[in-house]
Design an enzyme around this catalytic site. Sequence first.
Site, PDB file in Angstrom:
ATOM      1  N   LYS A 107       0.843  -1.200   0.000  1.00 25.89           N
ATOM      2  CA  LYS A 107       0.000   0.000   0.000  1.00 25.89           C
ATOM      3  C   LYS A 107       0.878   1.251   0.000  1.00 25.89           C
ATOM      4  CE  LYS A 107      -3.649   1.813   3.015  1.00 25.89           C
ATOM      5  NZ  LYS A 107      -4.571   1.441   4.101  1.00 25.89           N
ATOM      6  N   HIS A 115      -3.619 -34.776  16.657  1.00 26.48           N
ATOM      7  CA  HIS A 115      -2.473 -35.607  17.030  1.00 26.48           C
ATOM      8  C   HIS A 115      -1.345 -34.761  17.589  1.00 26.48           C
ATOM      9  CE1 HIS A 115      -4.255 -39.153  15.068  1.00 26.48           C
ATOM     10  NE2 HIS A 115      -4.861 -38.205  14.365  1.00 26.48           N
ATOM     11  N   LYS A 153       9.443  -1.180  14.751  1.00 29.05           N
ATOM     12  CA  LYS A 153       9.991  -0.782  13.441  1.00 29.05           C
ATOM     13  C   LYS A 153      10.988   0.355  13.615  1.00 29.05           C
ATOM     14  CE  LYS A 153       5.834  -1.276  10.596  1.00 29.05           C
ATOM     15  NZ  LYS A 153       4.927  -0.490   9.766  1.00 29.05           N
ATOM     16  N   GLU A 162      -4.564  -7.909  15.248  1.00 33.17           N
ATOM     17  CA  GLU A 162      -4.124  -6.554  14.903  1.00 33.17           C
ATOM     18  C   GLU A 162      -5.312  -5.588  14.995  1.00 33.17           C
ATOM     19  OE1 GLU A 162      -0.560  -5.461  12.165  1.00 33.17           O
ATOM     20  OE2 GLU A 162      -2.324  -5.364  10.895  1.00 33.17           O
ATOM     21  N   GLY A 173      -4.872  -2.807   5.498  1.00 32.80           N
ATOM     22  CA  GLY A 173      -4.094  -3.924   4.948  1.00 32.80           C
ATOM     23  C   GLY A 173      -4.740  -5.269   5.203  1.00 32.80           C
ATOM     24  N   ARG A 174      -5.151  -5.506   6.440  1.00 36.14           N
ATOM     25  CA  ARG A 174      -5.692  -6.830   6.797  1.00 36.14           C
ATOM     26  C   ARG A 174      -7.108  -7.039   6.281  1.00 36.14           C
ATOM     27  NH1 ARG A 174      -4.676  -3.522  10.866  1.00 36.14           N
ATOM     28  NH2 ARG A 174      -6.324  -2.826  12.277  1.00 36.14           N
TER      29      ARG A 174
HETATM   30  C1  G6Q Z   1      -2.497  -4.360   8.107  1.00 27.88           C
HETATM   31  C2  G6Q Z   1      -1.301  -3.612   8.432  1.00 27.88           C
HETATM   32  C3  G6Q Z   1       0.003  -4.227   7.946  1.00 27.88           C
HETATM   33  C4  G6Q Z   1       0.364  -3.887   6.504  1.00 27.88           C
HETATM   34  C5  G6Q Z   1       1.835  -4.273   6.256  1.00 27.88           C
HETATM   35  C6  G6Q Z   1       2.256  -4.012   4.845  1.00 27.88           C
HETATM   36  O1  G6Q Z   1      -3.613  -4.043   8.383  1.00 27.88           O
HETATM   37  O2  G6Q Z   1      -1.466  -2.313   8.056  1.00 27.88           O
HETATM   38  O3  G6Q Z   1       0.031  -5.616   8.102  1.00 27.88           O
HETATM   39  O4  G6Q Z   1      -0.484  -4.536   5.623  1.00 27.88           O
HETATM   40  O5  G6Q Z   1       2.653  -3.581   7.154  1.00 27.88           O
HETATM   41  O6  G6Q Z   1       2.127  -2.670   4.522  1.00 27.88           O
HETATM   42  P1  G6Q Z   1       2.265  -2.173   3.041  1.00 27.88           P
HETATM   43  O7  G6Q Z   1       1.162  -2.769   2.241  1.00 27.88           O
HETATM   44  O8  G6Q Z   1       2.174  -0.677   3.092  1.00 27.88           O
HETATM   45  O9  G6Q Z   1       3.607  -2.647   2.550  1.00 27.88           O
END
Ligand code: G6Q
Length: 555
Positions: free
Chosen positions: A213, A399, A519, A368, A282-283
């Site tokens: 993103k 198992h 980070k 998250e 993202g998620r």
């Molecule tokens: C999800 C988060 C996180 C994100 C990653 C990748 O909800 O925001 O998991 O998707 O950090 O980010 P980019 O797509 O910006 O590389």
Amino acid sequence: MPRTADTDRPIDQTPEWKALASHARRNRARTLAALFAKDRRRAERFTAEGAGLRMDYSKHHVDAETMRLLLALATRAGLKGRIAAMFKGEKLNITEQRAVLHVALRAPKGSSIKVDGVDVVPEVHRVLERMAAFSKRVRSGSWKGATGKRIRNVVNIGIGGSDLGPVMAYKALVHYSERSMNFRFVSNVDGTDFVEAVRDLDPAETLFIVSSKTFTTLETMTNAHTARTWLLAGLKKAAGRSGLPSDATARHFVAVSTNAKEVEAFGIDTANMFGFWDWVGGRYSMDSAIGLSTMLAIGPARFTELLRGFHAMDEHFRTAPLARNLPVIMGLLGVWMNNFLGYPSLAVLPYDQYLSRFSAYLQQLEMESNGKHVTLAGKRVDWDTCPTIWGEPGTNGQHAFYQMIHQGTRIVPCDFITFCKPISGLPHHHDLLVANVFAQAEALAFGKSKAEVRAEGVARELVPHKEFDGNRPSTVIMGERLTPFSLGTLVALYEHKVFTQGTVWQINSFDQWGVELGKVLAKKIIPELAAKKPVVDHDSSTNALINHYRTHRGR
Ligand code: G6Q
């Protein structure tokens, strides 16, 4: 100000919360066996259906009164208003001032959802159409690499929300995929992830999708640069003296991103960039352009089916009465177990090998989203939020870790997921698989008493070891068959469950500030690993770890 839950009053101070707490206290000794004995129609009463999924939640410590109190809690939390607000594009993600509109990603053509006065549905369909056109070119072989060969390998580079969904969906839907193509996924900054993913691939036949993103994520950009170096080195070797066309990178790299500037700087033609929007977290993005690898694998028509499945569950969530609403019931049962019965985790156990990454996907979606300790009003919560989500497919898990689920000291509620019809073409296997789901849920709920064990003639000293308390809760979710459509319904079920719980817990399920600190610290430490002198700026443990690595890294 967006319409939000009743955030002025902490949820645990409401009469509805207190009523549930005393209901839980009063019924502490009540067993599942007793609940079933009392009501012969219990299974029927506590089974709900929606969007083709059937959810039996009768093996939970609930009765009609528990459900009434839970629904009253949801009403107090303003759930109905929040659902309407989400579908209307209100900015529910208040810490980032963003709408929360993954539901728009699967809204049918012709419908309308506005953000800041702009209808986003036509934009969504424009991107889907571009993805479809691109997928058709690649799948048909008309898209050629720099040496004129067709693409046979697709490597998605991304992490977190830009990886877990695509990986899970590819594995889930591999039966429907184009088997003449290879799909690989690279996420970890550990170089072995990249090396292993490409070791048997021909660069001339390989397409990389850089899914990010932001297009700034450390892991993804590191892997993307390594991929470009690998690609160009391999192509040069293959092209020999005839040399490479100037658009070699552009023929082997496409991007899924919101950051056109960085995409261009990398050497990717922005004509081959597929966008999405800041209102997709993202998620929550596996059905956006982040799903390009999924579309390449299963084709545009099946990707549309996947979106239809998501949408069917969206509509169920938006319109079904709360008492018969699958994500609402599921979310409230989770609140009941987490906050009133004190169970700290949830095992998600798909009895479907194709769903091997489903629990990992849910770990991000749930933890998250709802692993938060501050309310929308910015106050520290006084109640527990997200439980630990974990799990593996059955029957393998049986198992391995089921021992603890059956006889451990902590109660682990379980979601069993299964389908009536097999994909394998081996129905006998399927009966064995599904019988195990039912058996596990039955064993957890009703156990085996000492008397039953004794009656089997078990030696006296072994009786306590072979006794099962039972009284352990589980939900059984059944679909007809694992298809792109049913996968969509299943993912949306959990997305909206998360929304329901976030609403009750009065938290923002759509930001993720908790991932930032690590980070930032890593960025500071990276150059220190190559420092000539010992590092002394951190605590003694971190200094010692860095200095041990500095002196042993062999460079
Ligand atoms: C999800 C988060 C996180 C994100 C990653 C990748 O909800 O925001 O998991 O998707 O950090 O980010 P980019 O797509 O910006 O590389």
